[in-house]
Design a protein around this motif. Structure first.
Motif, mmCIF file in Angstrom:
data_model
loop_
_atom_site.group_PDB
_atom_site.id
_atom_site.type_symbol
_atom_site.label_atom_id
_atom_site.label_comp_id
_atom_site.label_asym_id
_atom_site.label_seq_id
_atom_site.Cartn_x
_atom_site.Cartn_y
_atom_site.Cartn_z
ATOM 1 N N ARG A 73 7.661 -2.416 -7.134
ATOM 2 C CA ARG A 73 7.019 -1.114 -6.944
ATOM 3 C C ARG A 73 6.006 -0.774 -8.031
ATOM 4 N NH1 ARG A 73 12.518 0.048 -5.737
ATOM 5 N NH2 ARG A 73 12.782 0.880 -7.833
ATOM 6 N N MET A 74 5.479 -1.758 -8.720
ATOM 7 C CA MET A 74 4.611 -1.480 -9.867
ATOM 8 C C MET A 74 3.420 -0.606 -9.502
ATOM 9 S SD MET A 74 2.600 -4.085 -12.411
ATOM 10 C CE MET A 74 4.091 -4.640 -13.233
ATOM 11 N N ALA A 75 2.631 -1.018 -8.528
ATOM 12 C CA ALA A 75 1.434 -0.252 -8.174
ATOM 13 C C ALA A 75 1.801 1.137 -7.676
ATOM 14 C CB ALA A 75 0.622 -1.003 -7.122
ATOM 15 N N LYS A 85 2.170 7.011 -8.741
ATOM 16 C CA LYS A 85 2.909 8.270 -8.683
ATOM 17 C C LYS A 85 3.105 8.878 -10.067
ATOM 18 C CE LYS A 85 3.377 8.565 -4.238
ATOM 19 N NZ LYS A 85 2.660 9.629 -3.497
ATOM 20 N N ASN A 86 3.248 8.032 -11.098
ATOM 21 C CA ASN A 86 3.290 8.544 -12.460
ATOM 22 C C ASN A 86 1.989 9.238 -12.809
ATOM 23 O OD1 ASN A 86 5.402 8.349 -14.528
ATOM 24 N ND2 ASN A 86 5.616 6.236 -13.834
ATOM 25 N N ALA A 87 0.882 8.625 -12.445
ATOM 26 C CA ALA A 87 -0.423 9.217 -12.717
ATOM 27 C C ALA A 87 -0.592 10.544 -11.978
ATOM 28 C CB ALA A 87 -1.523 8.234 -12.327
ATOM 29 N N LEU A 88 -0.114 10.598 -10.743
ATOM 30 C CA LEU A 88 -0.189 11.836 -9.961
ATOM 31 C C LEU A 88 0.601 12.947 -10.641
ATOM 32 C CD1 LEU A 88 -1.075 13.234 -7.290
ATOM 33 C CD2 LEU A 88 1.128 12.509 -6.335
ATOM 34 N N ALA A 93 3.278 -11.063 -10.995
ATOM 35 C CA ALA A 93 2.743 -12.410 -10.823
ATOM 36 C C ALA A 93 1.972 -12.555 -9.511
ATOM 37 C CB ALA A 93 3.875 -13.440 -10.878
ATOM 38 N N GLU A 94 2.414 -11.838 -8.497
ATOM 39 C CA GLU A 94 1.781 -11.940 -7.177
ATOM 40 C C GLU A 94 0.769 -10.829 -6.912
ATOM 41 O OE1 GLU A 94 2.185 -14.420 -5.079
ATOM 42 O OE2 GLU A 94 3.580 -15.410 -6.442
ATOM 43 N N LEU A 95 0.876 -9.730 -7.630
ATOM 44 C CA LEU A 95 -0.004 -8.575 -7.411
ATOM 45 C C LEU A 95 -1.410 -8.894 -7.902
ATOM 46 C CD1 LEU A 95 0.085 -5.521 -6.535
ATOM 47 C CD2 LEU A 95 0.433 -5.002 -8.976
ATOM 48 N N THR A 96 -2.399 -8.555 -7.091
ATOM 49 C CA THR A 96 -3.787 -8.752 -7.513
ATOM 50 C C THR A 96 -4.337 -7.467 -8.127
ATOM 51 O OG1 THR A 96 -4.825 -8.053 -5.437
ATOM 52 C CG2 THR A 96 -4.096 -10.364 -5.592
ATOM 53 N N TRP A 97 -5.381 -7.627 -8.941
ATOM 54 C CA TRP A 97 -6.012 -6.452 -9.523
ATOM 55 C C TRP A 97 -6.577 -5.539 -8.443
ATOM 56 C CZ3 TRP A 97 -6.227 -3.060 -13.063
ATOM 57 C CH2 TRP A 97 -7.316 -2.184 -13.152
ATOM 58 N N ASP A 98 -7.153 -6.114 -7.425
ATOM 59 C CA ASP A 98 -7.725 -5.301 -6.353
ATOM 60 C C ASP A 98 -6.656 -4.451 -5.678
ATOM 61 O OD1 ASP A 98 -10.301 -6.129 -6.775
ATOM 62 O OD2 ASP A 98 -10.306 -7.626 -5.174
ATOM 63 N N GLU A 99 -5.480 -5.027 -5.423
ATOM 64 C CA GLU A 99 -4.390 -4.263 -4.808
ATOM 65 C C GLU A 99 -3.940 -3.131 -5.728
ATOM 66 O OE1 GLU A 99 -1.866 -7.352 -2.075
ATOM 67 O OE2 GLU A 99 -1.820 -7.686 -4.244
ATOM 68 N N PHE A 100 -3.756 -3.461 -6.998
ATOM 69 C CA PHE A 100 -3.300 -2.472 -7.971
ATOM 70 C C PHE A 100 -4.325 -1.356 -8.117
ATOM 71 C CE2 PHE A 100 -3.081 -0.904 -12.354
ATOM 72 C CZ PHE A 100 -1.744 -0.569 -12.463
ATOM 73 N N ASN A 101 -5.577 -1.746 -8.312
ATOM 74 C CA ASN A 101 -6.645 -0.774 -8.510
ATOM 75 C C ASN A 101 -6.842 0.108 -7.284
ATOM 76 O OD1 ASN A 101 -8.928 0.371 -9.934
ATOM 77 N ND2 ASN A 101 -10.230 -0.810 -8.562
ATOM 78 N N LYS A 103 -4.608 0.994 -5.036
ATOM 79 C CA LYS A 103 -3.524 1.977 -4.911
ATOM 80 C C LYS A 103 -3.667 3.105 -5.924
ATOM 81 C CE LYS A 103 0.187 4.186 -3.942
ATOM 82 N NZ LYS A 103 0.203 5.087 -2.765
ATOM 83 N N VAL A 104 -3.835 2.750 -7.180
ATOM 84 C CA VAL A 104 -3.896 3.782 -8.222
ATOM 85 C C VAL A 104 -5.138 4.655 -8.042
ATOM 86 C CG1 VAL A 104 -4.062 4.202 -10.701
ATOM 87 C CG2 VAL A 104 -2.551 2.400 -9.840
ATOM 88 N N THR A 105 -6.276 4.026 -7.799
ATOM 89 C CA THR A 105 -7.511 4.785 -7.614
ATOM 90 C C THR A 105 -7.456 5.644 -6.357
ATOM 91 O OG1 THR A 105 -8.764 3.039 -8.722
ATOM 92 C CG2 THR A 105 -10.012 4.608 -7.391
ATOM 93 N N GLY A 106 -6.926 5.076 -5.273
ATOM 94 C CA GLY A 106 -6.827 5.828 -4.028
ATOM 95 C C GLY A 106 -5.917 7.040 -4.160
ATOM 96 N N GLU A 107 -4.783 6.859 -4.830
ATOM 97 C CA GLU A 107 -3.836 7.964 -5.029
ATOM 98 C C GLU A 107 -4.492 9.109 -5.793
ATOM 99 O OE1 GLU A 107 -0.002 9.554 -4.414
ATOM 100 O OE2 GLU A 107 -0.456 7.456 -4.022
ATOM 101 N N LEU A 108 -5.176 8.757 -6.868
ATOM 102 C CA LEU A 108 -5.784 9.790 -7.702
ATOM 103 C C LEU A 108 -7.012 10.410 -7.046
ATOM 104 C CD1 LEU A 108 -5.393 8.210 -11.242
ATOM 105 C CD2 LEU A 108 -4.053 10.039 -10.195
ATOM 106 N N ALA A 109 -7.812 9.598 -6.367
ATOM 107 C CA ALA A 109 -8.976 10.160 -5.680
ATOM 108 C C ALA A 109 -8.535 11.148 -4.607
ATOM 109 C CB ALA A 109 -9.812 9.039 -5.051
ATOM 110 N N GLY A 110 -7.471 10.802 -3.876
ATOM 111 C CA GLY A 110 -6.979 11.673 -2.818
ATOM 112 C C GLY A 110 -6.456 12.995 -3.338
#
Length: 247
Positions: free
Chosen positions: A144-146, A151-154, A92-100, A102-109
Motif C-alpha cells: 500500500r505504499m503509494a 492519504k498521508n499527504a491528504l 521493488a515492483e512499483l514504478t515511479w510513474d505509478e507512485f507519482n 497516485k500521489v499527484t492525482g490525490e493531491l490535485a483532486g
C-alpha cells in the motif's frame, strides 16, 4: 436551502454520502468524472449533477462557476473522489510513474477544488469542508505504499487548510475510513479477508457505506466547529485491536 458539493458522488461511498446529506436537508450537487448515468441517477434523488475532472483546475473552475450560477452558494464541500486507483505492490515492483500518478492525482483532486471553494466560503463568511481519508495512511505493508503516502499527504493538506481558514468561519475535518464494503473494494473484502478484517474490529464486522456517510454528514454539520483540523476515525474499532483479534 444549504448546498453541498461532493466530488466523486455518483457511486459507492460518495453516493451514500450524497443521500445522507440530502436526508439532512442539503441540496446535493453530485460531481462525477465519467459515469454520467450513475451520477444523474443519484442526483435525481438528492439534487443535481455536474461533470468535472477535479484534477484539472480549469474543469474545477467551470464546475464551481456552474454551481454558483445555479444555486448561488456552496456551504459544504466533501472531497471524496478517488482520482487514481493504484496497483498494490512492493517498492521493488512499483514504478515511479505509478507512485507519482497516485500521489499527484490525490493531491490535485483535493487542491484545486478546495482552493476554489475556500474562496467562495470566505466570501460567505462560513463553510464546512470534509476530506475523506483512509486508515491506509497509518499502517504499512500489503503493497500500500503509494496509496498510504497519498492519504498521508491528504491528511497533512487538510490540517494546513484548517489552520488557514478557521477564522474565516470554515470548519475542516477529515473522516478516516477503514475497510468499507463498496464496488471498488468488492475484490478485496471477500471470504477469508473479510473474516480477518471483521475479527480485528471491535464491532466484529467491516463497514457499510451508510456507516461512513453518517460520520461525514456529522462532520459537515455545525456541531463540530471547534474540532476543526481534527480527524474522525470510522473503522469499526479496527485500530483499537491492531495487536490481534478480540478474545
Amino acid at each position: 436551502m444549504t448546498v453541498a458539493l461532493i466530488t466523486g458522488g455518483g457511486r459507492g461511498l460518495g453516493a451514500a454520502t450524497a443521500r445522507e446529506l440530502a436526508a439532512r436537508g442539503h441540496h446535493v450537487v453530485v460531481n462525477y468524472r465519467q459515469d454520467a448515468a450513475r451520477a444523474k441517477e443519484v442526483a435525481a434523488e438528492v439534487g443535481s449533477a455536474v461533470q468535472a475532472d477535479v484534477t484539472d483546475a480549469g474543469d474545477v473552475d467551470r464546475m464551481v462557476d456552474r454551481v454558483l450560477a445555479e444555486h448561488g452558494r456552496i456551504d459544504v464541500l466533501v472531497v471524496n473522489a478517488n482520482t487514481v486507483q493504484p496497483r498494490f505492490t512492493s517498492l521493488a515492483e512499483l514504478t515511479w510513474d505509478e507512485f507519482n500518478t497516485k500521489v499527484t492525482g490525490e493531491l490535485a483532486g483535493a487542491f484545486h477544488v478546495t482552493k476554489r471553494v475556500v474562496e467562495v466560503m470566505r466570501a460567505n463568511g462560513k463553510g464546512r469542508i470534509v476530506f475523506v481519508g483512509s486508515t491506509a495512511a497509518d499502517y504499512v505493508g500489503g503493497g500500500r505504499m503509494a496509496h498510504g503516502i497519498a492519504k498521508n499527504a491528504l491528511a497533512a493538506f487538510a490540517r494546513h487548510v484548517a489552520a488557514e481558514t478557521a477564522r474565516d468561519g470554515i470548519t475542516v475535518l477529515t473522516v478516516v475510513v477503514g475497510a468499507v464494503r463498496t464496488e471498488a473494494s468488492a475484490h478485496v473484502i471477500t471470504g477469508a479477508a473479510e473474516e480477518k478484517l471483521a475479527a480485528n474490529s471491535v464491532l466484529g464486522r467491516v463497514l457499510e457505506p451508510a456507516d461512513v456517510a453518517a460520520a461525514i454528514a456529522a462532520a459537515a454539520s455545525d456541531d463540530l466547529r471547534t474540532a476543526t483540523g481534527s480527524a474522525i476515525r470510522v473503522d469499526a474499532g479496527w485500530s483499537v485491536l491492531v495487536g490481534g483479534p478480540l478474545r
